[in-house]
Design a protein around this motif. Structure first.
Motif, PDB file in Angstrom:
ATOM      1  N   THR A 100       1.253  -1.069   0.357  1.00  0.00           N
ATOM      2  CA  THR A 100      -0.025   0.194   0.083  1.00  0.00           C
ATOM      3  C   THR A 100       1.103   0.828   0.106  1.00  0.00           C
ATOM      4  OG1 THR A 100      -1.605  -1.096   1.622  1.00  0.00           O
ATOM      5  CG2 THR A 100      -1.418   1.250   1.183  1.00  0.00           C
ATOM      6  N   ALA A 101       0.921   1.713  -1.461  1.00  0.00           N
ATOM      7  CA  ALA A 101       1.056   3.545  -1.053  1.00  0.00           C
ATOM      8  C   ALA A 101       0.742   4.694  -0.912  1.00  0.00           C
ATOM      9  CB  ALA A 101       2.198   2.901  -2.529  1.00  0.00           C
ATOM     10  N   ALA A 102      -0.652   5.003  -1.241  1.00  0.00           N
ATOM     11  CA  ALA A 102      -1.285   5.702  -0.836  1.00  0.00           C
ATOM     12  C   ALA A 102      -3.136   5.889  -0.593  1.00  0.00           C
ATOM     13  CB  ALA A 102      -0.954   7.144  -2.361  1.00  0.00           C
ATOM     14  N   VAL A 103      -3.946   6.058   0.329  1.00  0.00           N
ATOM     15  CA  VAL A 103      -5.260   6.322  -0.424  1.00  0.00           C
ATOM     16  C   VAL A 103      -5.861   7.541  -0.216  1.00  0.00           C
ATOM     17  CG1 VAL A 103      -7.265   5.435   0.855  1.00  0.00           C
ATOM     18  CG2 VAL A 103      -5.490   3.951   0.966  1.00  0.00           C
ATOM     19  N   LYS A 104      -6.550   7.483  -1.267  1.00  0.00           N
ATOM     20  CA  LYS A 104      -7.413   9.088  -1.655  1.00  0.00           C
ATOM     21  C   LYS A 104      -8.540   8.777  -1.808  1.00  0.00           C
ATOM     22  CE  LYS A 104      -6.374  10.477  -5.650  1.00  0.00           C
ATOM     23  NZ  LYS A 104      -6.377  11.133  -6.810  1.00  0.00           N
ATOM     24  N   VAL A 105      -9.206   9.313  -0.614  1.00  0.00           N
ATOM     25  CA  VAL A 105     -10.741  10.068  -0.838  1.00  0.00           C
ATOM     26  C   VAL A 105     -11.370  11.271  -1.110  1.00  0.00           C
ATOM     27  CG1 VAL A 105     -12.288  10.205   1.420  1.00  0.00           C
ATOM     28  CG2 VAL A 105     -10.320   8.799   1.614  1.00  0.00           C
ATOM     29  N   SER A 106     -12.180  11.248  -2.109  1.00  0.00           N
ATOM     30  CA  SER A 106     -12.978  11.848  -2.371  1.00  0.00           C
ATOM     31  C   SER A 106     -14.444  12.627  -1.979  1.00  0.00           C
ATOM     32  CB  SER A 106     -13.876  11.886  -3.860  1.00  0.00           C
ATOM     33  OG  SER A 106     -14.580  12.900  -4.157  1.00  0.00           O
ATOM     34  N   GLU A 107     -14.984  13.467  -1.514  1.00  0.00           N
ATOM     35  CA  GLU A 107     -16.620  14.192  -1.061  1.00  0.00           C
ATOM     36  C   GLU A 107     -16.952  14.278  -2.264  1.00  0.00           C
ATOM     37  OE1 GLU A 107     -15.032  15.054   3.904  1.00  0.00           O
ATOM     38  OE2 GLU A 107     -15.938  16.433   2.193  1.00  0.00           O
ATOM     39  N   THR A 108     -16.270  14.923  -3.086  1.00  0.00           N
ATOM     40  CA  THR A 108     -17.418  16.290  -4.340  1.00  0.00           C
ATOM     41  C   THR A 108     -16.590  15.233  -5.421  1.00  0.00           C
ATOM     42  OG1 THR A 108     -16.283  17.589  -4.387  1.00  0.00           O
ATOM     43  CG2 THR A 108     -18.249  17.129  -2.593  1.00  0.00           C
ATOM     44  N   PRO A 109     -17.375  14.881  -6.448  1.00  0.00           N
ATOM     45  CA  PRO A 109     -16.866  15.078  -7.371  1.00  0.00           C
ATOM     46  C   PRO A 109     -14.800  16.255  -7.785  1.00  0.00           C
ATOM     47  CG  PRO A 109     -18.897  15.236  -8.412  1.00  0.00           C
ATOM     48  CD  PRO A 109     -18.496  15.582  -6.993  1.00  0.00           C
ATOM     49  N   LYS A 110     -14.643  16.771  -6.906  1.00  0.00           N
ATOM     50  CA  LYS A 110     -13.806  18.225  -7.724  1.00  0.00           C
ATOM     51  C   LYS A 110     -12.977  17.861  -6.775  1.00  0.00           C
ATOM     52  CE  LYS A 110     -16.663  20.764 -10.186  1.00  0.00           C
ATOM     53  NZ  LYS A 110     -17.456  22.130 -10.727  1.00  0.00           N
ATOM     54  N   THR A 111     -13.305  17.728  -5.372  1.00  0.00           N
ATOM     55  CA  THR A 111     -12.542  17.312  -4.296  1.00  0.00           C
ATOM     56  C   THR A 111     -11.962  15.833  -3.736  1.00  0.00           C
ATOM     57  OG1 THR A 111     -14.487  17.116  -2.181  1.00  0.00           O
ATOM     58  CG2 THR A 111     -13.323  19.507  -3.029  1.00  0.00           C
TER      59      THR A 111
END
Length: 117
Positions: A100-111
């Motif tokens: 595991t190198a990274a995790v990304k989380v989005s709350e909205t299509p632009k963030t």
């Protein structure tokens, strides 16, 4: 370096009540979250993978059982920001998959928020 990623989805509510009352995130609200886990390795395994995508199914199960259609304030011990969610999922994944190198989380299509050590 080889990199793979897989995307997961869930819906949940939260409230950042530590913010000023007039801040929109201080109110109860929800998001359709996207979580992307990235794994990386300098070498491929004997099957030619960083890791078989099928092996990531436990993350889907974890998200579905603990986070989906929940109130995140009741799930996390820290403010339920996208940044804290990214760190939480990173730690959970890293404990199972050392690549595991990274995790990304989005709350909205632009963030997006990302945790990458």
């Amino acid at each position: 370096m080889y990199r793979i990623s897989k995307e997961f989805h869930f819906s949940a509510s939260h409230q950042l009540s530590h913010l000023p009352a007039d801040h929109q995130c201080a109110r109860l609200h929800g998001h359709n979250y996207i979580v992307v886990v990235e794994l990386a390795s300098a070498e491929l395994n004997s099957d030619g993978f960083v890791r078989d995508y099928h092996e990531l199914k436990p993350l889907k199960t974890y998200i579905d059982e603990i986070f989906d259609h929940r109130h995140l304030n009741d799930v996390l011990d820290v403010p339920s920001t996208a940044e804290n969610l990214a760190r939480h999922f990173f730690d959970w994944c890293r404990a199972r998959w050392p690549e595991t190198a990274a995790v990304k989380v989005s709350e909205t299509p632009k963030t997006w928020a990302e945790f990458r050590p």
